[in-house]
Structures are given as structure tokens and as C-alpha cells.
Motif scaffolding. Structure first.
Motif, PDB file in Angstrom:
ATOM      1  N   ILE A 260       0.785  -1.240   0.351  1.00 25.38           N
ATOM      2  CA  ILE A 260       0.022   0.357   0.452  1.00 25.38           C
ATOM      3  C   ILE A 260       1.003   1.508   0.151  1.00 25.38           C
ATOM      4  O   ILE A 260       0.588   2.586  -0.735  1.00 25.38           O
ATOM      5  CB  ILE A 260      -0.609   0.072   1.258  1.00 25.38           C
ATOM      6  N   VAL A 261       2.107   0.994   0.732  1.00 23.53           N
ATOM      7  CA  VAL A 261       2.708   2.394   1.023  1.00 23.53           C
ATOM      8  C   VAL A 261       3.452   3.277  -0.876  1.00 23.53           C
ATOM      9  O   VAL A 261       3.590   3.565  -1.229  1.00 23.53           O
ATOM     10  CB  VAL A 261       3.667   1.921   1.875  1.00 23.53           C
ATOM     11  N   GLN A 262       3.686   1.322  -1.196  1.00 23.57           N
ATOM     12  CA  GLN A 262       4.614   1.767  -2.717  1.00 23.57           C
ATOM     13  C   GLN A 262       2.772   2.576  -3.524  1.00 23.57           C
ATOM     14  O   GLN A 262       3.516   3.728  -4.312  1.00 23.57           O
ATOM     15  CB  GLN A 262       4.839   0.307  -2.966  1.00 23.57           C
ATOM     16  N   GLN A 263       1.845   2.232  -3.296  1.00 29.13           N
ATOM     17  CA  GLN A 263       0.398   2.547  -4.492  1.00 29.13           C
ATOM     18  C   GLN A 263       0.162   4.093  -3.548  1.00 29.13           C
ATOM     19  O   GLN A 263       0.272   4.963  -4.706  1.00 29.13           O
ATOM     20  CB  GLN A 263      -0.449   2.081  -3.892  1.00 29.13           C
ATOM     21  N   ALA A 264       0.516   4.345  -2.430  1.00 26.30           N
ATOM     22  CA  ALA A 264      -0.302   5.628  -2.783  1.00 26.30           C
ATOM     23  C   ALA A 264       1.476   6.759  -2.433  1.00 26.30           C
ATOM     24  O   ALA A 264       0.761   7.964  -3.341  1.00 26.30           O
ATOM     25  CB  ALA A 264       0.046   5.259  -1.057  1.00 26.30           C
ATOM     26  N   LEU A 265       2.644   6.527  -2.548  1.00 30.34           N
ATOM     27  CA  LEU A 265       3.388   7.340  -3.110  1.00 30.34           C
ATOM     28  C   LEU A 265       2.894   6.906  -4.163  1.00 30.34           C
ATOM     29  O   LEU A 265       3.383   8.473  -5.319  1.00 30.34           O
ATOM     30  CB  LEU A 265       5.163   6.488  -2.887  1.00 30.34           C
ATOM     31  N   GLN A 266       2.640   6.489  -4.926  1.00 30.06           N
ATOM     32  CA  GLN A 266       2.803   6.279  -6.793  1.00 30.06           C
ATOM     33  C   GLN A 266       1.596   7.226  -7.103  1.00 30.06           C
ATOM     34  O   GLN A 266       1.622   7.953  -8.399  1.00 30.06           O
ATOM     35  CB  GLN A 266       2.807   5.345  -7.329  1.00 30.06           C
ATOM     36  N   SER A 267       0.699   7.592  -6.052  1.00 26.12           N
ATOM     37  CA  SER A 267      -0.534   8.506  -6.383  1.00 26.12           C
ATOM     38  C   SER A 267      -0.501   9.438  -6.083  1.00 26.12           C
ATOM     39  O   SER A 267      -1.441  10.527  -6.469  1.00 26.12           O
ATOM     40  CB  SER A 267      -1.491   7.750  -5.732  1.00 26.12           C
ATOM     41  N   LEU A 268       0.844  10.404  -5.247  1.00 27.75           N
ATOM     42  CA  LEU A 268       1.017  11.430  -5.581  1.00 27.75           C
ATOM     43  C   LEU A 268       1.454  12.282  -6.178  1.00 27.75           C
ATOM     44  O   LEU A 268       2.041  12.027  -7.157  1.00 27.75           O
ATOM     45  CB  LEU A 268       1.740  11.478  -4.084  1.00 27.75           C
ATOM     46  N   ARG A 269       0.863  13.469  -5.953  1.00 26.65           N
ATOM     47  CA  ARG A 269       0.720  14.875  -7.268  1.00 26.65           C
ATOM     48  C   ARG A 269       1.827  15.382  -7.200  1.00 26.65           C
ATOM     49  O   ARG A 269       2.742  14.279  -5.211  1.00 26.65           O
ATOM     50  CB  ARG A 269       0.468  15.715  -6.886  1.00 26.65           C
ATOM     51  N   PRO A 270       3.152  15.677  -6.920  1.00 29.43           N
ATOM     52  CA  PRO A 270       4.637  16.384  -6.707  1.00 29.43           C
ATOM     53  C   PRO A 270       4.247  16.956  -5.950  1.00 29.43           C
ATOM     54  O   PRO A 270       2.993  18.142  -5.563  1.00 29.43           O
ATOM     55  CB  PRO A 270       4.700  16.878  -8.552  1.00 29.43           C
ATOM     56  N   ARG A 271       5.121  17.104  -4.493  1.00 26.40           N
ATOM     57  CA  ARG A 271       4.713  18.141  -3.659  1.00 26.40           C
ATOM     58  C   ARG A 271       4.245  17.613  -2.781  1.00 26.40           C
ATOM     59  O   ARG A 271       3.609  18.255  -1.674  1.00 26.40           O
ATOM     60  CB  ARG A 271       4.872  19.407  -3.394  1.00 26.40           C
ATOM     61  N   GLY A 272       3.573  16.450  -3.325  1.00 23.38           N
ATOM     62  CA  GLY A 272       2.548  15.506  -2.039  1.00 23.38           C
ATOM     63  C   GLY A 272       2.675  15.169  -0.333  1.00 23.38           C
ATOM     64  O   GLY A 272       3.849  15.230  -0.273  1.00 23.38           O
ATOM     65  N   ARG A 273       1.875  15.089   0.503  1.00 21.01           N
ATOM     66  CA  ARG A 273       2.091  14.379   1.564  1.00 21.01           C
ATOM     67  C   ARG A 273       1.573  13.153   1.740  1.00 21.01           C
ATOM     68  O   ARG A 273       0.566  12.579   1.851  1.00 21.01           O
ATOM     69  CB  ARG A 273       1.722  14.908   2.761  1.00 21.01           C
ATOM     70  N   HIS A 274       2.565  12.123   2.680  1.00 16.83           N
ATOM     71  CA  HIS A 274       2.152  11.155   2.686  1.00 16.83           C
ATOM     72  C   HIS A 274       1.945  10.268   3.715  1.00 16.83           C
ATOM     73  O   HIS A 274       3.411  11.282   4.921  1.00 16.83           O
ATOM     74  CB  HIS A 274       2.847   9.595   2.035  1.00 16.83           C
ATOM     75  N   VAL A 275       0.796  10.004   5.196  1.00 14.55           N
ATOM     76  CA  VAL A 275       0.795  10.202   6.073  1.00 14.55           C
ATOM     77  C   VAL A 275       0.963   8.794   6.858  1.00 14.55           C
ATOM     78  O   VAL A 275      -0.436   7.697   6.211  1.00 14.55           O
ATOM     79  CB  VAL A 275      -0.549  10.861   7.003  1.00 14.55           C
ATOM     80  N   GLN A 276       1.844   7.618   7.112  1.00  6.68           N
ATOM     81  CA  GLN A 276       1.660   6.691   7.767  1.00  6.68           C
ATOM     82  C   GLN A 276       0.814   6.729   9.150  1.00  6.68           C
ATOM     83  O   GLN A 276       1.225   6.732   9.939  1.00  6.68           O
ATOM     84  CB  GLN A 276       2.881   5.832   7.570  1.00  6.68           C
ATOM     85  N   VAL A 277      -0.043   5.369   9.566  1.00  5.36           N
ATOM     86  CA  VAL A 277      -0.746   5.003  10.532  1.00  5.36           C
ATOM     87  C   VAL A 277      -0.541   4.313  10.932  1.00  5.36           C
ATOM     88  O   VAL A 277      -0.456   3.928  11.722  1.00  5.36           O
ATOM     89  CB  VAL A 277      -2.250   5.901  10.734  1.00  5.36           C
ATOM     90  N   GLY A 278      -0.925   3.355   9.612  1.00  3.02           N
ATOM     91  CA  GLY A 278      -0.971   1.717   9.814  1.00  3.02           C
ATOM     92  C   GLY A 278       0.221   0.769  10.363  1.00  3.02           C
ATOM     93  O   GLY A 278       1.249   1.971   9.911  1.00  3.02           O
ATOM     94  N   LEU A 279       0.713   0.472  10.779  1.00  4.17           N
ATOM     95  CA  LEU A 279       1.667   0.254  11.955  1.00  4.17           C
ATOM     96  C   LEU A 279       2.399  -0.995  10.247  1.00  4.17           C
ATOM     97  O   LEU A 279       1.679  -1.557  10.260  1.00  4.17           O
ATOM     98  CB  LEU A 279       1.549  -1.106  12.868  1.00  4.17           C
ATOM     99  N   LEU A 280       3.916  -1.486  10.478  1.00  3.47           N
ATOM    100  CA  LEU A 280       4.817  -2.092   9.428  1.00  3.47           C
ATOM    101  C   LEU A 280       5.594  -3.005  10.252  1.00  3.47           C
ATOM    102  O   LEU A 280       6.907  -2.334  10.136  1.00  3.47           O
ATOM    103  CB  LEU A 280       5.281  -1.015   8.752  1.00  3.47           C
ATOM    104  N   PRO A 281       5.249  -3.839  11.046  1.00  2.00           N
ATOM    105  CA  PRO A 281       6.151  -4.172  11.792  1.00  2.00           C
ATOM    106  C   PRO A 281       7.060  -4.625  10.867  1.00  2.00           C
ATOM    107  O   PRO A 281       8.286  -5.631  11.016  1.00  2.00           O
ATOM    108  CB  PRO A 281       4.952  -5.567  12.453  1.00  2.00           C
ATOM    109  N   GLN A 282       7.180  -5.401   9.072  1.00  4.09           N
ATOM    110  CA  GLN A 282       7.976  -5.889   8.567  1.00  4.09           C
ATOM    111  C   GLN A 282       8.762  -4.741   7.969  1.00  4.09           C
ATOM    112  O   GLN A 282       9.462  -5.142   6.955  1.00  4.09           O
ATOM    113  CB  GLN A 282       7.203  -7.158   7.642  1.00  4.09           C
ATOM    114  N   GLY A 283       8.637  -4.081   8.301  1.00  2.00           N
ATOM    115  CA  GLY A 283       9.487  -2.398   7.534  1.00  2.00           C
ATOM    116  C   GLY A 283       8.924  -2.363   6.069  1.00  2.00           C
ATOM    117  O   GLY A 283       7.532  -2.965   5.521  1.00  2.00           O
ATOM    118  N   VAL A 284       9.719  -1.324   5.741  1.00  2.00           N
ATOM    119  CA  VAL A 284       9.278  -1.303   4.165  1.00  2.00           C
ATOM    120  C   VAL A 284      10.310  -0.565   3.698  1.00  2.00           C
ATOM    121  O   VAL A 284      11.519  -0.248   4.231  1.00  2.00           O
ATOM    122  CB  VAL A 284       7.959  -0.352   4.196  1.00  2.00           C
TER     123      VAL A 284
END
Length: 356
Positions: A260-284
């Protein structure tokens, strides 16, 4: 008291009789009137949280009445109706004195580093800085969600993501956190895109204000070859749909998934903001080149301090926010172990509340 007790990670908990929590200096003990069932509880049960010592009682988003007041606590009395952030801050460290109790290095968390609220009683340490008085007309089930999911989403959307009217916000994962974020971002005047694999969750997202919904493809060995309409939209196609709308000013991962993180970052406009709330126990693993080249912002958001609740409670009181609508199921303590185990695969859409 009766409580849900985890004896082994990943093994179904049991409801048992255990000792009630003692009231310590500076703390109170609450009679739990309602407590939410959250995906973070599942992470704890699976052993993803290093603070948990077995046997253990989970549960971290709660509301109740004060049953006992410890020495040194003033301004609170037995019978007061309260909730508390799931991060119980010490109130004395540098971060707390700056107003950032949500990142207190001395924090205690019910259901993680001490016994939580899947029980008839729970302790709240550092009561002076962590108790939130409930409005008389707010029911306990609604208030329980304010301790974690709704308050977490409010801070993530409004204070960390700084979502503004007219911005496009893509929210990935429409569980309790995601649906709360949909409602809050919509109330702020944003154009909300909700993404989830569950069509029932997406229907709720539309009901709570989402302008667009995307049914994402479920993971699994057959996901790549299943082309039926019920299979959902592939990750690449979901990104394309968001880009076709103009791209997102803000993306929120409300579930916790590297994909999901990869999709979210690819979906952003230039200078967009990604907010991570869900836990990522396996890292990213992040596409740092894209972060740099597009000047994207990666922001973490973790709960909300008690002193920030009045603004949110005022919006609830005026009807601009209605967290009560998020609750779709109420269960008993006896039903909780099975419901906890089912969280990754068979959880009904919306928020589940336990009434001990």
C-alpha cells in the motif's frame, strides 16, 4: 474481574477471572463501559509488539467511569465519565512539556506494556495529563473509539496531514481508522478517494463522505490471474485511477502494508504528503528517488494527546463529525477471542465495540 487473557502468541485467548488492577499514586482505575476491537490488538496477539509480556490482557481504546482514584490525583472523582488516549504520557518529560505527549518516551499503553481494557476494569496512569472528560450526551461506545481510531485519524488528517478544503485525499484501507479518516477529511472539505478490498467497507466510505471509491485487488496466489469484476482493481490500475483524477495531494495508509505504501507514494502529486498511520511490523522499502525527485513528504502519525481533544469534541458536539455512525457491531467479552482472531480475514465493515 473477567478479562480476555492471552497465554500464547497466536493461540486463541480465553476469558478468565483475574485480579482487578490496583490503584497507584497518580493513577485511577476505570470500570470499562466500552472498548474497541482494533487491528493493533491483533498485532499484539500475534507477537508483533516487543513490550507485551505474557500472560497479557489486550485492549487500548476505551471509555468508562472512574472506580477508584489514587493518591495525588485531584480534579477527578469516582463516577466521572472519561476516556483516555491509548498513549498514556508521563506529563513531565521534554516532549510532554512541549505538548507532544503522543511521542512521550516514558509512555505507557494499555493493552501493550500493561494490562488493557478487554476486561471489566483497567488502570490509567498519569491521570492528570491523560484523562478526558466526556460530554454528558456522548455514549460510551462512541467515546471508546476516541481513545484510538477516531482521535488518531483526526490528528493524522487535520494536524499532521494538514488537509485543506479542495485537496484530494486518497485513503488506503477502510477499517476503523480509514473510515474515520474518510469522515474527517470529508468534513474538512476534501475530495476523498477511498481504497479497500471490501465492497461493504467502500459502501460505508461513500456514506461517510468519500467522493470516489476503488475496490482494490485482494492479495493471494490467484489475485494476479483473477480478472472477474469481483476480483477488484490491480494496484497499478488503482494508481492510474487516482492519477486520472489529478493525483492525490495527501495519501494515508490506514492499514499498514508495504504494498500500500508503494501505491500511495505513486498516487501522489508532486510535493504531496503521505501520512503513515498503519503499523508496518515487517518494515518497508521506500522509493527514495521518487521522494526526492517529486519533493514528497513522508509523515508518521501516532495517536493524539489528551489536551488536543476539545477541538475534536466540539466538532462532534456541533454535528460536523459523527463517530457514532462508524459503529456497526457490539459484542461481549466472551465473543472477543474469536473476533480478535478473525480481524485479518472476516471482520465486518465498520467498528466493533466490546461491552464488558
Amino acid at each position: 474481574m473477567r478479562a480476555v487473557v492471552i497465554s500464547e502468541y497466536g493461540v486463541l485467548p480465553e476469558v478468565r477471572e483475574v485480579a482487578e488492577p490496583a490503584v497507584a499514586d497518580g493513577s485511577v482505575v476505570l470500570k470499562v463501559e466500552a472498548t474497541g476491537l482494533c487491528r493493533s490488538d491483533w498485532h499484539g496477539w500475534m507477537g508483533h509488539d516487543s513490550d507485551i509480556v505474557l500472560p497479557h490482557v489486550p485492549g487500548h481504546e476505551l471509555a468508562g467511569t472512574i472506580a477508584a482514584v489514587g493518591p495525588g490525583v485531584s480534579g477527578w472523582a469516582v463516577g466521572d465519565r472519561v476516556t483516555t488516549p491509548f498513549i498514556c504520557a508521563c506529563g513531565a518529560c521534554e516532549q510532554c512539556l512541549e505538548g507532544n505527549q503522543q511521542v512521550c518516551p516514558n509512555q505507557l499503553q494499555p493493552g501493550f506494556n500493561y494490562w488493557g481494557s478487554f476486561a471489566e476494569y483497567v488502570a490509567v496512569p498519569y491521570a492528570a495529563v491523560n484523562l478526558v472528560r466526556l460530554p454528558d450526551d456522548m455514549d460510551f461506545a462512541t467515546a471508546a473509539g476516541l481513545g484510538c481510531r477516531f482521535a488518531t485519524s483526526y490528528r493524522a488528517v487535520h494536524q499532521v496531514g494538514q488537509v485543506a478544503a479542495g485537496e484530494r485525499v486518497a485513503i488506503f484501507g477502510c477499517g476503523g481508522v480509514g473510515l474515520s479518516a474518510v469522515m474527517i477529511a470529508s468534513a474538512l472539505g476534501a475530495e476523498v478517494i477511498a481504497v479497500d478490498t471490501n465492497p461493504e467497507a467502500l459502501a460505508l466510505a461513500r456514506d461517510y463522505g468519500a467522493t470516489h471509491t476503488i475496490q482494490a485487488q485482494r492479495s493471494g496466489p490467484d489475485a494476479a490471474t483473477d480478472t472477474s469484476p469481483a476480483a477488484g482493481t490491480s494496484p497499478a490500475a488503482a494508481v492510474d485511477q487516482i492519477r486520472d483524477l489529478g493525483g492525490a495531494h495527501v495519501t494515508i495508509d490506514a492499514l499498514g502494508s508495504s504494498a500500500i505504501v508503494q501505491q500511495a507514494l505513486q498516487s501522489l502529486r508532486p510535493r504531496g504528503r503521505h501520512v503513515q498511520v498503519g503499523l508496518l511490523p515487517q518494515g518497508v522499502q521506500l522509493d527514495v528517488g521518487r521522494l526526492i525527485g517529486q519533493e514528497l513528504s513522508w509523515l508518521g502519525s501516532h495517536g493524539m494527546p489528551a489536551h488536543a481533544y476539545p477541538e475534536m469534541l466540539n466538532l462532534v458536539a456541533t454535528g460536523n463529525l459523527n463517530p457514532a455512525r462508524l459503529i456497526t457491531r457490539t459484542i461481549t467479552l466472551e465473543e472477543t477471542p474469536t473476533a480478535l482472531a478473525a480481524l485479518p480475514t472476516a471482520t465486518p465493515a465498520g467498528v466493533t465495540v466490546i461491552t464488558p
